[in-house]
Design an enzyme around this catalytic site. Structure first.
Site, PDB file in Angstrom:
ATOM      1  N   ASP A   8     -35.019  -2.515  -2.664  1.00 25.91           N
ATOM      2  CA  ASP A   8     -35.473  -3.912  -2.644  1.00 25.91           C
ATOM      3  C   ASP A   8     -35.890  -4.417  -1.261  1.00 25.91           C
ATOM      4  O   ASP A   8     -35.053  -4.609  -0.377  1.00 25.91           O
ATOM      5  CB  ASP A   8     -34.371  -4.826  -3.169  1.00 25.91           C
ATOM      6  CG  ASP A   8     -33.831  -4.376  -4.513  1.00 25.91           C
ATOM      7  OD1 ASP A   8     -33.768  -5.217  -5.430  1.00 25.91           O
ATOM      8  OD2 ASP A   8     -33.445  -3.193  -4.651  1.00 25.91           O
ATOM      9  N   GLU A  39     -39.537  -6.703  -5.484  1.00 30.91           N
ATOM     10  CA  GLU A  39     -39.316  -7.974  -6.186  1.00 30.91           C
ATOM     11  C   GLU A  39     -38.774  -9.095  -5.313  1.00 30.91           C
ATOM     12  O   GLU A  39     -38.762 -10.241  -5.726  1.00 30.91           O
ATOM     13  CB  GLU A  39     -38.395  -7.746  -7.396  1.00 30.91           C
ATOM     14  CG  GLU A  39     -36.939  -7.544  -7.061  1.00 30.91           C
ATOM     15  CD  GLU A  39     -36.049  -8.293  -8.041  1.00 30.91           C
ATOM     16  OE1 GLU A  39     -36.559  -8.821  -9.040  1.00 30.91           O
ATOM     17  OE2 GLU A  39     -34.838  -8.358  -7.784  1.00 30.91           O
ATOM     18  N   ASN A  40     -38.361  -8.773  -4.081  1.00 33.45           N
ATOM     19  CA  ASN A  40     -37.901  -9.813  -3.149  1.00 33.45           C
ATOM     20  C   ASN A  40     -38.792  -9.921  -1.919  1.00 33.45           C
ATOM     21  O   ASN A  40     -38.416 -10.513  -0.913  1.00 33.45           O
ATOM     22  CB  ASN A  40     -36.462  -9.521  -2.682  1.00 33.45           C
ATOM     23  CG  ASN A  40     -35.475  -9.414  -3.813  1.00 33.45           C
ATOM     24  OD1 ASN A  40     -34.878  -8.357  -4.009  1.00 33.45           O
ATOM     25  ND2 ASN A  40     -35.304 -10.480  -4.563  1.00 33.45           N
ATOM     26  N   ASN A  67     -35.764  -8.800 -11.909  1.00 30.49           N
ATOM     27  CA  ASN A  67     -35.558 -10.122 -12.500  1.00 30.49           C
ATOM     28  C   ASN A  67     -36.337 -11.224 -11.773  1.00 30.49           C
ATOM     29  O   ASN A  67     -36.512 -12.313 -12.310  1.00 30.49           O
ATOM     30  CB  ASN A  67     -34.067 -10.477 -12.541  1.00 30.49           C
ATOM     31  CG  ASN A  67     -33.409 -10.409 -11.182  1.00 30.49           C
ATOM     32  OD1 ASN A  67     -33.399  -9.349 -10.548  1.00 30.49           O
ATOM     33  ND2 ASN A  67     -32.856 -11.510 -10.727  1.00 30.49           N
ATOM     34  N   HIS A  68     -36.830 -10.945 -10.561  1.00 27.32           N
ATOM     35  CA  HIS A  68     -37.659 -11.921  -9.835  1.00 27.32           C
ATOM     36  C   HIS A  68     -39.154 -11.632  -9.997  1.00 27.32           C
ATOM     37  O   HIS A  68     -39.971 -12.152  -9.218  1.00 27.32           O
ATOM     38  CB  HIS A  68     -37.293 -11.935  -8.356  1.00 27.32           C
ATOM     39  CG  HIS A  68     -35.922 -12.464  -8.064  1.00 27.32           C
ATOM     40  ND1 HIS A  68     -35.565 -13.780  -8.290  1.00 27.32           N
ATOM     41  CD2 HIS A  68     -34.804 -11.847  -7.582  1.00 27.32           C
ATOM     42  CE1 HIS A  68     -34.294 -13.957  -7.945  1.00 27.32           C
ATOM     43  NE2 HIS A  68     -33.817 -12.798  -7.525  1.00 27.32           N
ATOM     44  N   HIS A 153     -33.215  -1.382 -12.726  1.00 25.62           N
ATOM     45  CA  HIS A 153     -32.883  -2.627 -12.030  1.00 25.62           C
ATOM     46  C   HIS A 153     -31.767  -3.324 -12.804  1.00 25.62           C
ATOM     47  O   HIS A 153     -32.003  -3.915 -13.861  1.00 25.62           O
ATOM     48  CB  HIS A 153     -34.126  -3.507 -11.953  1.00 25.62           C
ATOM     49  CG  HIS A 153     -34.012  -4.612 -10.959  1.00 25.62           C
ATOM     50  ND1 HIS A 153     -34.200  -4.422  -9.607  1.00 25.62           N
ATOM     51  CD2 HIS A 153     -33.719  -5.924 -11.108  1.00 25.62           C
ATOM     52  CE1 HIS A 153     -34.041  -5.559  -8.968  1.00 25.62           C
ATOM     53  NE2 HIS A 153     -33.738  -6.490  -9.853  1.00 25.62           N
ATOM     54  N   HIS A 178     -31.230  -3.695  -7.242  1.00 25.86           N
ATOM     55  CA  HIS A 178     -30.809  -5.068  -7.551  1.00 25.86           C
ATOM     56  C   HIS A 178     -29.615  -5.551  -6.747  1.00 25.86           C
ATOM     57  O   HIS A 178     -29.583  -6.714  -6.346  1.00 25.86           O
ATOM     58  CB  HIS A 178     -30.495  -5.272  -9.042  1.00 25.86           C
ATOM     59  CG  HIS A 178     -30.071  -6.679  -9.378  1.00 25.86           C
ATOM     60  ND1 HIS A 178     -30.905  -7.759  -9.232  1.00 25.86           N
ATOM     61  CD2 HIS A 178     -28.892  -7.179  -9.838  1.00 25.86           C
ATOM     62  CE1 HIS A 178     -30.262  -8.869  -9.605  1.00 25.86           C
ATOM     63  NE2 HIS A 178     -29.043  -8.538  -9.967  1.00 25.86           N
ATOM     64  N   HIS A 180     -28.588  -4.748  -3.735  1.00 22.35           N
ATOM     65  CA  HIS A 180     -28.877  -4.828  -2.298  1.00 22.35           C
ATOM     66  C   HIS A 180     -27.808  -4.153  -1.450  1.00 22.35           C
ATOM     67  O   HIS A 180     -27.683  -4.442  -0.252  1.00 22.35           O
ATOM     68  CB  HIS A 180     -29.063  -6.278  -1.847  1.00 22.35           C
ATOM     69  CG  HIS A 180     -30.287  -6.922  -2.391  1.00 22.35           C
ATOM     70  ND1 HIS A 180     -30.884  -8.030  -1.808  1.00 22.35           N
ATOM     71  CD2 HIS A 180     -31.071  -6.626  -3.468  1.00 22.35           C
ATOM     72  CE1 HIS A 180     -31.958  -8.375  -2.500  1.00 22.35           C
ATOM     73  NE2 HIS A 180     -32.084  -7.534  -3.519  1.00 22.35           N
TER      74      HIS A 180
END
Length: 274
Positions: A8, A39-40, A67-68, A153, A178, A180
Protein backbone atom coordinates in the site's frame (compact mmCIF):
# COMPACT_ATOMS: atom_id res chain seq x y z
CA UNK A 1 10.24 -15.00 -13.85
CA UNK A 2 11.08 -12.34 -11.25
CA UNK A 3 8.12 -10.55 -9.68
CA UNK A 4 8.06 -7.63 -7.25
CA UNK A 5 4.90 -6.77 -5.34
CA UNK A 6 4.87 -3.42 -3.49
CA UNK A 7 2.45 -2.84 -0.63
CA UNK A 8 0.00 0.00 0.00
CA UNK A 9 1.53 3.27 -1.24
CA UNK A 10 0.66 5.97 1.26
CA UNK A 11 0.44 9.52 -0.04
CA UNK A 12 3.23 11.71 -1.35
CA UNK A 13 5.91 10.06 0.80
CA UNK A 14 5.06 6.61 -0.56
CA UNK A 15 5.03 7.87 -4.13
CA UNK A 16 8.48 9.41 -3.61
CA UNK A 17 9.77 5.99 -2.55
CA UNK A 18 8.39 4.48 -5.76
CA UNK A 19 10.14 7.16 -7.80
CA UNK A 20 13.39 6.51 -5.96
CA UNK A 21 13.43 2.73 -6.12
CA UNK A 22 11.22 1.25 -8.87
CA UNK A 23 13.22 2.20 -11.99
CA UNK A 24 16.47 1.17 -10.29
CA UNK A 25 15.13 -2.16 -9.04
CA UNK A 26 13.55 -2.98 -12.40
CA UNK A 27 16.96 -2.71 -14.04
CA UNK A 28 19.26 -4.02 -11.29
CA UNK A 29 17.14 -7.04 -10.42
CA UNK A 30 16.04 -7.68 -14.04
CA UNK A 31 12.42 -7.70 -12.91
CA UNK A 32 9.85 -9.21 -15.26
CA UNK A 33 6.73 -7.86 -13.58
CA UNK A 34 5.89 -5.26 -10.90
CA UNK A 35 2.55 -4.84 -9.10
CA UNK A 36 1.79 -1.95 -6.73
CA UNK A 37 -1.18 -1.55 -4.42
CA UNK A 38 -2.13 2.10 -4.93
CA UNK A 39 -5.36 2.49 -2.98
CA UNK A 40 -3.87 5.06 -0.58
CA UNK A 41 -1.71 6.89 -3.09
CA UNK A 42 -3.81 10.08 -3.31
CA UNK A 43 -3.46 11.71 0.10
CA UNK A 44 -4.14 8.37 1.78
CA UNK A 45 -7.53 7.90 0.14
CA UNK A 46 -7.85 6.32 -3.30
CA UNK A 47 -6.00 7.11 -6.51
CA UNK A 48 -6.34 9.76 -9.20
CA UNK A 49 -5.72 9.24 -12.90
CA UNK A 50 -2.61 11.45 -12.80
CA UNK A 51 -1.14 9.47 -9.90
CA UNK A 52 -1.99 6.14 -11.54
CA UNK A 53 -0.27 7.28 -14.74
CA UNK A 54 2.72 8.45 -12.70
CA UNK A 55 3.15 5.00 -11.11
CA UNK A 56 2.75 3.17 -14.41
CA UNK A 57 5.27 5.54 -15.97
CA UNK A 58 7.90 4.44 -13.45
CA UNK A 59 7.78 0.89 -14.81
CA UNK A 60 4.91 -0.55 -12.75
CA UNK A 61 2.91 -3.10 -14.76
CA UNK A 62 -0.29 -3.21 -12.69
CA UNK A 63 -1.89 -1.15 -9.90
CA UNK A 64 -4.30 -2.88 -7.51
CA UNK A 65 -6.76 -1.25 -5.11
CA UNK A 66 -8.96 -2.12 -2.11
CA UNK A 67 -11.63 -0.62 0.11
CA UNK A 68 -10.55 2.94 -0.86
CA UNK A 69 -10.84 2.17 -4.59
CA UNK A 70 -13.43 4.86 -5.29
CA UNK A 71 -12.62 7.47 -2.62
CA UNK A 72 -11.55 9.73 -5.50
CA UNK A 73 -14.74 10.03 -7.52
CA UNK A 74 -12.86 10.40 -10.81
CA UNK A 75 -11.82 6.76 -10.41
CA UNK A 76 -15.39 5.75 -11.27
CA UNK A 77 -14.70 7.05 -14.77
CA UNK A 78 -11.04 6.57 -15.60
CA UNK A 79 -10.86 3.01 -14.25
CA UNK A 80 -12.95 1.96 -17.26
CA UNK A 81 -10.28 3.10 -19.71
CA UNK A 82 -7.25 1.95 -17.73
CA UNK A 83 -6.85 -1.84 -18.02
CA UNK A 84 -3.76 -1.83 -15.79
CA UNK A 85 -5.76 -0.55 -12.79
CA UNK A 86 -7.71 -3.23 -10.88
CA UNK A 87 -10.36 -2.82 -8.17
CA UNK A 88 -11.55 -5.69 -5.94
CA UNK A 89 -13.03 -8.43 -8.09
CA UNK A 90 -15.87 -9.18 -5.67
CA UNK A 91 -17.58 -5.81 -5.95
CA UNK A 92 -21.18 -6.29 -7.13
CA UNK A 93 -21.91 -6.73 -10.84
CA UNK A 94 -22.08 -3.38 -12.62
CA UNK A 95 -19.31 -1.74 -10.58
CA UNK A 96 -16.97 0.17 -12.92
CA UNK A 97 -13.64 -1.40 -13.77
CA UNK A 98 -12.31 -4.93 -13.55
CA UNK A 99 -10.96 -7.09 -10.75
CA UNK A 100 -8.64 -9.27 -12.83
CA UNK A 101 -6.66 -8.99 -16.02
CA UNK A 102 -4.05 -10.83 -18.05
CA UNK A 103 -0.79 -8.95 -18.64
CA UNK A 104 2.33 -9.52 -20.72
CA UNK A 105 5.56 -9.54 -18.66
CA UNK A 106 8.91 -8.19 -19.82
CA UNK A 107 9.94 -11.39 -21.63
CA UNK A 108 6.53 -12.19 -23.02
CA UNK A 109 5.14 -14.34 -20.22
CA UNK A 110 1.42 -14.09 -19.47
CA UNK A 111 0.62 -13.00 -15.90
CA UNK A 112 -2.87 -13.08 -14.43
CA UNK A 113 -3.40 -10.58 -11.60
CA UNK A 114 -6.51 -10.87 -9.40
CA UNK A 115 -7.54 -8.44 -6.65
CA UNK A 116 -10.07 -9.94 -4.19
CA UNK A 117 -11.13 -8.15 -1.00
CA UNK A 118 -11.89 -9.87 2.28
CA UNK A 119 -15.21 -9.59 4.12
CA UNK A 120 -14.23 -9.96 7.80
CA UNK A 121 -14.39 -6.47 9.40
CA UNK A 122 -14.65 -5.04 5.87
CA UNK A 123 -17.44 -3.99 3.49
CA UNK A 124 -19.97 -6.74 2.81
CA UNK A 125 -18.95 -7.63 -0.72
CA UNK A 126 -19.54 -10.83 -2.69
CA UNK A 127 -17.65 -14.02 -1.77
CA UNK A 128 -13.94 -13.56 -2.63
CA UNK A 129 -13.30 -17.32 -2.66
CA UNK A 130 -16.02 -17.94 -5.24
CA UNK A 131 -14.69 -15.07 -7.34
CA UNK A 132 -11.17 -16.52 -7.27
CA UNK A 133 -12.46 -19.97 -8.14
CA UNK A 134 -14.14 -18.57 -11.25
CA UNK A 135 -10.96 -16.75 -12.35
CA UNK A 136 -8.70 -19.76 -11.83
CA UNK A 137 -11.16 -21.93 -13.72
CA UNK A 138 -11.26 -19.52 -16.64
CA UNK A 139 -7.47 -19.04 -16.78
CA UNK A 140 -5.67 -22.00 -15.15
CA UNK A 141 -2.00 -21.78 -14.26
CA UNK A 142 0.14 -23.37 -16.94
CA UNK A 143 -2.69 -23.39 -19.45
CA UNK A 144 -4.06 -19.86 -19.73
CA UNK A 145 -1.09 -18.09 -18.17
CA UNK A 146 2.48 -18.52 -16.94
CA UNK A 147 1.96 -16.98 -13.48
CA UNK A 148 -0.93 -15.95 -11.24
CA UNK A 149 -0.59 -13.21 -8.62
CA UNK A 150 -3.33 -12.53 -6.06
CA UNK A 151 -3.50 -9.34 -3.97
CA UNK A 152 -5.77 -10.33 -1.07
CA UNK A 153 -6.87 -7.01 0.43
CA UNK A 154 -8.23 -7.95 3.84
CA UNK A 155 -8.22 -7.05 7.53
CA UNK A 156 -7.68 -10.42 9.21
CA UNK A 157 -4.66 -12.65 8.88
CA UNK A 158 -6.91 -15.72 9.02
CA UNK A 159 -8.88 -14.74 5.91
CA UNK A 160 -5.67 -14.00 4.01
CA UNK A 161 -4.12 -17.31 5.07
CA UNK A 162 -7.29 -19.13 4.10
CA UNK A 163 -7.05 -17.66 0.61
CA UNK A 164 -3.41 -18.70 0.35
CA UNK A 165 -4.18 -22.30 1.24
CA UNK A 166 -7.31 -22.28 -0.93
CA UNK A 167 -5.23 -21.62 -4.06
CA UNK A 168 -2.07 -23.50 -3.05
CA UNK A 169 -0.66 -25.18 -6.14
CA UNK A 170 -2.97 -23.18 -8.41
CA UNK A 171 -1.44 -19.69 -8.04
CA UNK A 172 2.13 -18.44 -8.08
CA UNK A 173 1.96 -15.78 -5.37
CA UNK A 174 -0.59 -14.61 -2.80
CA UNK A 175 0.20 -11.37 -0.97
CA UNK A 176 -1.99 -9.68 1.62
CA UNK A 177 -2.49 -5.93 1.80
CA UNK A 178 -4.52 -3.41 3.88
CA UNK A 179 -3.08 -3.51 7.44
CA UNK A 180 -0.01 -1.40 6.52
CA UNK A 181 2.21 -3.61 8.68
CA UNK A 182 4.66 -6.10 7.10
CA UNK A 183 4.44 -9.64 8.44
CA UNK A 184 7.34 -12.03 9.02
CA UNK A 185 5.80 -15.14 7.45
CA UNK A 186 7.06 -15.15 3.85
CA UNK A 187 7.00 -18.81 2.80
CA UNK A 188 6.24 -21.27 0.02
CA UNK A 189 3.24 -23.47 0.80
CA UNK A 190 3.42 -27.26 0.23
CA UNK A 191 1.75 -27.01 -3.18
CA UNK A 192 4.22 -24.40 -4.41
CA UNK A 193 2.38 -21.11 -3.91
CA UNK A 194 4.45 -18.27 -2.41
CA UNK A 195 2.68 -16.41 0.39
CA UNK A 196 3.02 -13.48 2.81
CA UNK A 197 0.15 -12.33 5.02
CA UNK A 198 0.83 -8.61 4.52
CA UNK A 199 3.35 -6.84 2.34
CA UNK A 200 3.30 -3.77 4.56
CA UNK A 201 2.93 -0.13 3.66
CA UNK A 202 5.13 1.97 1.41
CA UNK A 203 5.01 5.08 3.54
CA UNK A 204 6.44 6.87 6.57
CA UNK A 205 6.52 4.47 9.55
CA UNK A 206 6.87 7.35 12.05
CA UNK A 207 3.09 7.44 11.94
CA UNK A 208 -0.09 5.56 12.80
CA UNK A 209 -0.50 3.23 9.79
CA UNK A 210 0.78 6.00 7.56
CA UNK A 211 -1.16 8.93 9.00
CA UNK A 212 0.26 11.79 11.05
CA UNK A 213 0.09 10.58 14.66
CA UNK A 214 -1.68 13.46 16.40
CA UNK A 215 -5.24 13.11 15.08
CA UNK A 216 -5.55 9.28 15.28
CA UNK A 217 -4.05 9.38 18.77
CA UNK A 218 -6.42 12.17 19.83
CA UNK A 219 -9.41 10.16 18.59
CA UNK A 220 -8.30 7.11 20.59
CA UNK A 221 -7.92 9.24 23.71
CA UNK A 222 -10.98 11.49 23.38
CA UNK A 223 -13.40 9.46 21.23
CA UNK A 224 -14.58 12.56 19.40
CA UNK A 225 -14.29 13.58 15.74
CA UNK A 226 -11.73 16.19 14.83
CA UNK A 227 -9.40 17.16 12.02
CA UNK A 228 -9.00 15.23 8.79
CA UNK A 229 -6.41 12.46 8.72
CA UNK A 230 -3.25 13.52 6.86
CA UNK A 231 -0.55 11.19 5.53
CA UNK A 232 2.77 11.37 7.35
CA UNK A 233 5.39 13.12 5.27
CA UNK A 234 8.72 11.70 6.46
CA UNK A 235 10.91 9.36 4.44
CA UNK A 236 9.02 6.25 3.40
CA UNK A 237 10.08 2.64 3.60
CA UNK A 238 9.26 0.78 0.41
CA UNK A 239 7.76 -2.50 1.60
CA UNK A 240 6.93 -5.46 -0.57
CA UNK A 241 7.56 -9.04 -1.56
CA UNK A 242 9.98 -10.45 -4.13
CA UNK A 243 9.26 -13.80 -5.74
CA UNK A 244 10.92 -15.98 -8.33
CA UNK A 245 8.54 -18.13 -10.35
CA UNK A 246 9.63 -21.31 -12.12
CA UNK A 247 8.69 -22.60 -15.56
CA UNK A 248 5.80 -24.54 -13.97
CA UNK A 249 4.28 -21.31 -12.65
CA UNK A 250 5.03 -22.16 -9.02
CA UNK A 251 7.34 -20.35 -6.64
CA UNK A 252 11.05 -21.10 -6.39
CA UNK A 253 11.79 -18.24 -3.96
CA UNK A 254 10.06 -15.59 -1.85
CA UNK A 255 11.63 -12.84 0.24
CA UNK A 256 10.47 -9.63 1.95
CA UNK A 257 11.65 -6.30 0.59
CA UNK A 258 12.11 -3.22 2.81
CA UNK A 259 14.13 -0.31 1.47
CA UNK A 260 14.68 3.22 2.82
CA UNK A 261 13.05 4.91 5.78
CA UNK A 262 12.96 3.65 9.36
CA UNK A 263 12.52 -0.12 9.10
CA UNK A 264 15.32 -2.65 9.03
CA UNK A 265 16.39 -3.13 5.42
CA UNK A 266 15.61 -6.43 3.71
CA UNK A 267 15.93 -7.77 0.17
CA UNK A 268 16.45 -11.15 -1.54
CA UNK A 269 20.13 -12.00 -1.17
CA UNK A 270 19.90 -14.13 -4.32
CA UNK A 271 19.18 -11.02 -6.39
CA UNK A 272 22.01 -8.89 -5.02
CA UNK A 273 22.12 -5.59 -3.18
CA UNK A 274 19.64 -3.03 -4.55
Amino acid sequence: MRILFIGDVMGRSGRAALTRFVPRLREKWALDFIVVNGENAAGGFGVTEAICDEMLGLGVDCVTLGNHAFDQREALVFIERQPRLLRPINYPPGTPGRGANLFKAARGQQVLVVNPMGRVFMDALDDPFAAIERELGACPLGVGCDAILIDMHAETSSEKMAMGHFVDGRASLVVGTHTHTPTADAQIFPGGTAYQTDAGMTGDYDSIIGMEKEEPLRRFLRKTPGARYEPASGEATLCGVAAEIGADGLAAMIAPVRLGGRLRQEWPAEWGEP
